[in-house]
Write an enzyme that holds these catalytic residues in place. Structure first.
Site, PDB file in Angstrom:
ATOM      1  N   ARG A 176       0.813  -1.212   0.000  1.00 19.80           N
ATOM      2  CA  ARG A 176       0.000   0.000   0.000  1.00 19.80           C
ATOM      3  C   ARG A 176       0.854   1.273   0.000  1.00 19.80           C
ATOM      4  O   ARG A 176       0.501   2.283   0.603  1.00 19.80           O
ATOM      5  CB  ARG A 176      -0.966   0.014   1.186  1.00 19.80           C
ATOM      6  CG  ARG A 176      -1.940  -1.141   1.220  1.00 19.80           C
ATOM      7  CD  ARG A 176      -2.860  -1.146  -0.004  1.00 19.80           C
ATOM      8  NE  ARG A 176      -3.723  -2.333   0.022  1.00 19.80           N
ATOM      9  CZ  ARG A 176      -3.429  -3.482  -0.594  1.00 19.80           C
ATOM     10  NH1 ARG A 176      -2.307  -3.599  -1.297  1.00 19.80           N
ATOM     11  NH2 ARG A 176      -4.243  -4.504  -0.528  1.00 19.80           N
ATOM     12  N   SER A 178     -11.311  -0.542   2.761  1.00 20.96           N
ATOM     13  CA  SER A 178     -10.599  -0.899   3.998  1.00 20.96           C
ATOM     14  C   SER A 178     -10.060   0.368   4.651  1.00 20.96           C
ATOM     15  O   SER A 178      -9.329   1.135   4.023  1.00 20.96           O
ATOM     16  CB  SER A 178      -9.449  -1.853   3.689  1.00 20.96           C
ATOM     17  OG  SER A 178      -9.933  -3.066   3.167  1.00 20.96           O
ATOM     18  N   GLU A 202      -5.526   3.602   6.206  1.00 21.25           N
ATOM     19  CA  GLU A 202      -5.181   3.459   4.794  1.00 21.25           C
ATOM     20  C   GLU A 202      -5.699   4.654   4.001  1.00 21.25           C
ATOM     21  O   GLU A 202      -5.175   4.983   2.944  1.00 21.25           O
ATOM     22  CB  GLU A 202      -5.787   2.163   4.250  1.00 21.25           C
ATOM     23  CG  GLU A 202      -5.358   1.812   2.844  1.00 21.25           C
ATOM     24  CD  GLU A 202      -5.785   0.403   2.458  1.00 21.25           C
ATOM     25  OE1 GLU A 202      -6.574   0.279   1.505  1.00 21.25           O
ATOM     26  OE2 GLU A 202      -5.331  -0.556   3.099  1.00 21.25           O
TER      27      GLU A 202
END
Length: 306
Positions: free
Chosen positions: A178, A228, A298
């Site tokens: 990520r 998420s 995130e």
């Protein structure tokens, strides 16, 4: 000054693609966010000129894709938000062993993934259910179900902070979980080159349908969210940690930890950005207290949060 800036802006971009005091909640998957002073839908070739104008005028600016990984503040953004238009795939080339493509940064990742499958490109079905743009997906090295964007990138064309357009090879992008170098430097994706091994069109379409069914079953798609909420901590799963801490259904105002998947904070009942931010902080604190594990968001935050 504001009128002068506006006039310079519409000299670059057609007036119908510039809005004043545009609600960011219209452009984020959370459906949350106050007004941006200016909101511009820009083509890739216009981006260098818009950013140069913002810099010369001392105007803060922020680039977004599909708004799928973003929490915009209730007070909005004092500056210019630039959204890249969804310009189409620039080119496909079908070879004996692989399918290559160059695609614009504003293209929806799901649209591109379905086109890749339709042309027999293999392994990219995971991307068909990710609600982001190509540029945003590269920025965060988006992924799901064991695949990630970095697996298929060969090079990316970027705009640098100094206004140059350069090509960066995959190795230069420093992809990790990520993450990419785009999060560390002033670099903006304009387009990207991909390479996919050849596969079976029928099998790829079946895989897309299979993963779509899994998402409907396991993710709270019925609520607005940013996907998420937390990065996966090393050696753990964020959703499992949150569930085991007894936080399923935990609420702050209109924001809630989804019961279907505790890794999602959702907009359940007209949540504000403040509700979501407070709930994220509460989950972080309680998971640390219960498990001794720090959760990192995130999602990105745009604007001012108390």
């Amino acid at each position: 000054m504001e009128q002068d800036f506006y006039e310079k802006l519409v000299a670059i971009v057609n007036e119908d693609r510039v809005q004043r005091n545009e609600l960011l909640g219209r452009h984020t998957t959370f459906r949350i966010g106050g007004p941006a002073d200016y909101f511009v839908c820009a083509a890739g070739e216009e981006l260098p000129h818009i950013i140069a104008l913002c810099k010369s005028e001392g105007m803060p600016y922020f680039l977004i894709g599909n708004g799928s990984n973003l929490l915009a503040a209730d007070a909005g953004y004092r500056g210019t938000v630039i959204k890249l238009c969804q310009t189409g795939v620039l080119s496909f080339e079908e070879g004996e062993e692989s399918l290559t493509a160059r695609v614009g940064a504003g293209v929806a990742l799901s649209v591109f993934a379905k086109e890749v499958a339709a042309r027999g490109g293999a392994g990219f079905a995971f991307a068909a259910g990710i609600p982001g743009s190509i540029g945003g997906a590269i920025y965060m090295n988006a992924g799901a179900y064991g695949g990630e964007i970095a697996d298929f990138i060969s090079r990316v064309q970027v705009l640098t902070g100094s206004g140059e357009i350069v090509a960066m090879e995959k190795e230069e992008l420093k992809f990790s979980y990520r993450s990419s170098i785009l999060q560390e430097r002033e670099l903006y994706v304009l387009s990207a080159d991909f390479c996919f091994p050849n596969g079976d069109i029928h099998a790829e379409r079946e895989r897309i349908e299979e993963l779509a069914a899994l998402r409907r079953q396991k993710q709270p798609l019925e609520f607005p969210s940013a996907g998420s909420t937390f990065k996966r901590p090393y050696g753990y799963f964020a959703g499992k940690l949150i569930m085991e801490a007894g936080l399923s259904g935990l609420r702050v105002g209109g924001a809630k930890v989804a019961e279907k998947h505790c890794g999602f904070v959702v907009n359940d009942k007209d949540a504000t950005a403040a509700d979501v931010a407070a709930l994220i902080a509460k989950v972080q604190a309680l998971v640390w207290e219960k498990h001794g594990v720090r959760l990192s968001p995130e999602i990105r935050f745009l604007g001012k949060f108390d």
